[in-house]
Motif scaffolding. Structure first.
Motif, mmCIF file in Angstrom:
data_model
loop_
_atom_site.group_PDB
_atom_site.id
_atom_site.type_symbol
_atom_site.label_atom_id
_atom_site.label_comp_id
_atom_site.label_asym_id
_atom_site.label_seq_id
_atom_site.Cartn_x
_atom_site.Cartn_y
_atom_site.Cartn_z
ATOM 1 N N LEU A 4 161.157 38.447 20.276
ATOM 2 C CA LEU A 4 160.013 37.639 19.729
ATOM 3 C C LEU A 4 158.613 37.459 20.304
ATOM 4 N N ASN A 5 158.886 37.406 21.704
ATOM 5 C CA ASN A 5 157.472 37.343 22.466
ATOM 6 C C ASN A 5 156.875 38.555 22.297
ATOM 7 N N TRP A 6 157.399 39.777 22.293
ATOM 8 C CA TRP A 6 156.669 41.105 21.921
ATOM 9 C C TRP A 6 156.132 41.057 20.509
ATOM 10 N N PHE A 7 156.937 40.399 19.704
ATOM 11 C CA PHE A 7 156.476 40.347 18.209
ATOM 12 C C PHE A 7 155.389 39.472 18.105
ATOM 13 N N LEU A 8 155.088 38.261 19.151
ATOM 14 C CA LEU A 8 153.819 37.505 18.873
ATOM 15 C C LEU A 8 152.692 38.487 19.388
ATOM 16 N N VAL A 9 152.817 38.995 20.367
ATOM 17 C CA VAL A 9 151.682 39.814 21.269
ATOM 18 C C VAL A 9 151.226 40.836 20.058
ATOM 19 N N ILE A 10 152.070 41.730 19.506
ATOM 20 C CA ILE A 10 152.053 42.718 18.690
ATOM 21 C C ILE A 10 151.133 42.021 17.449
ATOM 22 N N GLY A 12 149.443 39.265 17.320
ATOM 23 C CA GLY A 12 148.125 39.061 17.593
ATOM 24 C C GLY A 12 147.100 40.007 17.602
ATOM 25 N N ILE A 13 147.747 41.105 18.175
ATOM 26 C CA ILE A 13 146.782 42.272 18.358
ATOM 27 C C ILE A 13 146.520 42.782 17.113
ATOM 28 N N CYS A 14 147.283 42.940 16.227
ATOM 29 C CA CYS A 14 147.183 43.668 14.783
ATOM 30 C C CYS A 14 146.075 42.556 14.131
ATOM 31 N N GLY A 15 146.267 41.280 14.334
ATOM 32 C CA GLY A 15 145.596 40.387 13.617
ATOM 33 C C GLY A 15 144.141 40.397 13.972
ATOM 34 N N LEU A 16 143.840 40.450 15.247
ATOM 35 C CA LEU A 16 142.608 40.819 15.933
ATOM 36 C C LEU A 16 141.702 42.047 15.411
ATOM 37 N N LEU A 64 140.772 32.679 17.134
ATOM 38 C CA LEU A 64 141.521 31.833 18.035
ATOM 39 C C LEU A 64 143.113 31.845 18.052
ATOM 40 N N LEU A 65 143.411 31.857 16.561
ATOM 41 C CA LEU A 65 144.783 31.994 16.116
ATOM 42 C C LEU A 65 145.527 33.021 16.780
ATOM 43 N N PHE A 66 144.817 34.333 16.306
ATOM 44 C CA PHE A 66 145.580 35.491 17.151
ATOM 45 C C PHE A 66 145.649 35.454 18.614
ATOM 46 N N SER A 67 144.504 35.113 19.261
ATOM 47 C CA SER A 67 144.345 35.117 20.609
ATOM 48 C C SER A 67 145.339 34.160 21.181
ATOM 49 N N CYS A 68 145.853 32.968 20.392
ATOM 50 C CA CYS A 68 146.761 32.040 20.873
ATOM 51 C C CYS A 68 148.270 32.622 20.767
ATOM 52 N N LEU A 69 148.469 33.600 19.741
ATOM 53 C CA LEU A 69 149.628 34.139 19.499
ATOM 54 C C LEU A 69 149.861 35.005 20.808
ATOM 55 N N ILE A 70 148.875 35.875 21.300
ATOM 56 C CA ILE A 70 148.998 36.632 22.428
ATOM 57 C C ILE A 70 149.269 36.067 23.555
ATOM 58 N N ILE A 71 148.602 35.024 23.716
ATOM 59 C CA ILE A 71 148.596 34.169 24.980
ATOM 60 C C ILE A 71 150.052 33.442 25.285
ATOM 61 N N GLN A 72 150.644 33.013 24.000
ATOM 62 C CA GLN A 72 152.042 32.475 23.856
ATOM 63 C C GLN A 72 153.005 33.522 24.070
#
Length: 144
Positions: A4-10, A12-16, A64-72
């Motif tokens: 789940l954490n890696w999914f959030l990072v990916i 977020g990156i895809c969103g950016l 901001l939302l995608f960056s927060c996904l990456i940080i989380q």
């Protein structure tokens, strides 16, 4: 849980990346071509202030939302995610009025200065500072 954490990072990156790739379709920004030309002698494009400000704020919110996904996803710490969001918001609150002033001044304050102010407004550059900062913080916590 790591998946789940890696999914959030990916995500977020895809969103950016998506925000950047589709910037000309999703956001009103007549200065895309102006700065893409990299010629300070061309005429400023015609634009509407309301649409321009709304487009930049909308783009900022998405970044901001995608960056927060990456940080989380990277640090699994809601408090740090909120702190990262606050830092990103503070930088936007500082740089956006400066960029608006540059536009109002027809970039007479300086072409490169205006170009880089615009970068801080439309690109999530602060994430490049926040992630290493939190990584360092995490390493310090592990030592103590």
């Amino acid at each position: 849980m790591k998946i789940l954490n890696w999914f959030l990072v990916i995500a977020g990156i895809c969103g950016l990346i998506s925000v950047r790739v589709f910037e000309d379709r999703f956001f009103y920004d007549p200065f895309l071509n102006y700065f893409h030309e990299a010629n300070k002698n061309i005429a400023l494009p015609e634009f509407e202030w309301g649409k321009l400000v709304t487009g930049h704020v909308f783009r900022f919110i998405l970044n901001l939302l995608f960056s927060c996904l990456i940080i989380q996803g990277l640090f699994k710490n809601k408090e740090w995610t909120v702190q990262g969001a606050v830092l990103i918001i503070i930088v936007f609150i500082i740089t956006f009025p400066v960029y608006v002033y540059c536009i109002n001044d027809h970039f007479d304050i300086g072409y490169l200065f205006s170009f880089y102010m615009r970068r801080f407004v439309i690109q999530p550059l602060i994430i490049l500072l926040v992630v290493p900062m939190f990584y360092y913080r995490k390493q310090l916590e592990k030592r103590n």
